[in-house]
Scaffold this motif. Structure first.
Motif, short mmCIF file in Angstrom:
data_model
loop_
_atom_site.label_atom_id
_atom_site.label_comp_id
_atom_site.label_asym_id
_atom_site.label_seq_id
_atom_site.Cartn_x
_atom_site.Cartn_y
_atom_site.Cartn_z
N ILE A 112 40.05 32.58 50.45
CA ILE A 112 39.52 33.42 49.30
C ILE A 112 38.52 32.63 48.50
CG2 ILE A 112 40.19 34.91 47.45
CD1 ILE A 112 43.16 35.41 48.63
N ALA A 113 37.33 33.09 48.47
CA ALA A 113 36.45 32.67 47.54
C ALA A 113 35.80 33.64 46.74
CB ALA A 113 35.39 31.87 48.52
N TYR A 114 35.92 33.37 45.32
CA TYR A 114 35.20 33.96 44.33
C TYR A 114 33.97 33.55 43.55
CZ TYR A 114 40.06 36.04 43.63
OH TYR A 114 41.09 36.91 44.06
N VAL A 125 33.87 38.83 46.11
CA VAL A 125 34.99 37.96 46.62
C VAL A 125 34.72 38.15 48.42
CG1 VAL A 125 36.69 39.91 46.50
CG2 VAL A 125 37.57 37.30 47.03
N ALA A 126 34.80 36.85 48.65
CA ALA A 126 34.95 36.90 50.16
C ALA A 126 36.03 36.36 50.79
CB ALA A 126 33.71 35.85 50.64
N VAL A 127 36.67 37.02 51.88
CA VAL A 127 38.03 36.71 52.48
C VAL A 127 37.70 36.67 53.79
CG1 VAL A 127 40.54 37.24 52.82
CG2 VAL A 127 39.26 38.05 50.39
N LEU A 140 35.62 38.67 58.56
CA LEU A 140 35.22 38.18 57.10
C LEU A 140 34.80 39.64 56.29
CD1 LEU A 140 34.19 36.43 54.81
CD2 LEU A 140 31.97 36.55 55.93
N ARG A 141 35.40 39.65 55.04
CA ARG A 141 35.31 40.93 54.51
C ARG A 141 35.08 40.52 53.07
NH1 ARG A 141 39.90 45.57 55.24
NH2 ARG A 141 39.06 45.13 57.35
N ARG A 142 34.06 41.27 52.30
CA ARG A 142 33.65 40.92 51.11
C ARG A 142 33.87 42.07 49.79
NH1 ARG A 142 29.57 39.26 54.59
NH2 ARG A 142 28.76 37.26 54.51
N ALA A 174 42.78 29.65 48.25
CA ALA A 174 41.75 29.97 47.39
C ALA A 174 40.91 29.03 46.56
CB ALA A 174 42.24 31.33 46.75
N THR A 175 39.72 29.40 46.35
CA THR A 175 38.90 28.49 45.45
C THR A 175 39.55 28.42 44.10
OG1 THR A 175 37.53 30.44 44.81
CG2 THR A 175 36.76 28.84 46.45
#
Length: 214
Positions: A112-114, A125-127, A140-142, A174-175
């Motif tokens: 998870i990246a915000y 957010v990209a997961v 990948l989903r945003r 997660a970031t």
């Protein structure tokens, strides 16, 4: 009179003074605690065979404990947890926090990246789903937001958790904070240039959040 407890190749005779143990039902109740204590030593209750030998019974009485030991207790504890979950409802944020706290220990894993215009709020957010170590994302989903902070959006958090569960992830990472600008270089602005909409990130290291010497 003695109670003979036989577990696989391990046998122990326990002297018993209480004549009530001659009765199978009473013996079964009295011996469950002892059988459970043996499980802690590495014996499986599925293999426990309890024999009550006494003068009143020419043949030993087979008393298999009704799994009232840790197996049954674990089931009861799980039922209590399920009942509590049903009362409170599924809590996606807590599920995510627990997964993230454990770190990456097995795969598939979720990342998870915000991203945001600055370090105070996330507008993207990209997961990603990583099937194995050093492999490319399998999915990948945003999610995007024009305003507010996606990290505090419970609806988005629930969708992220559902997406990860659908992919049966074993770990989640997660970031820590905001990981740079939400716009993509080469797509939203030219390669090699700074994002014209997010001046905060100009000359700033997205990993450390600190400005770098020009």
């Amino acid at each position: 009179m003695a109670v003979v407890i036989e577990i696989s190749s391990w046998t122990k005779a326990v002297p018993v003074c209480d004549p009530a143990l001659i009765r199978p039902d009473a013996a079964r109740r009295e011996l469950r605690g002892f059988a459970a204590s043996r499980q802690a030593s590495g014996f499986s209750l599925h293999d426990v065979l309890i024999l009550v030998a006494c003068a009143s019974y020419p043949q030993p009485i087979s008393l298999r404990p009704n799994r009232t030991s840790s197996t049954r207790l674990d089931k009861k504890a799980n039922r209590r947890k399920e009942d509590l979950t049903m009362k409170l409802g599924w809590q996606p944020r807590k599920w995510l926090e627990k997964k993230i706290k454990r770190g990456v220990h097995s795969y598939p894993a979720g990342t998870i990246a915000y991203y945001g215009p600055d370090n105070s709020r996330a507008t993207k957010v990209a997961v990603a789903i990583i099937p194995a170590r050093d492999s490319e994302p399998a999915d990948l989903r945003r999610w995007f937001a024009e305003s507010g902070d996606l990290r505090r959006d419970e609806a988005v958090i629930a969708e992220i958790a559902a997406f990860l569960r659908e992919n049966d992830v074993k770990s989640v990472t997660a970031t820590d904070g905001i990981f740079g600008c939400p716009h993509e270089e080469g797509i939203d602005y030219p390669l090699g240039e700074a994002c014209p909409e997010c001046s905060y990130w100009k000359g700033r290291n997205r990993w450390t959040g600190k400005l770098e010497a020009s």
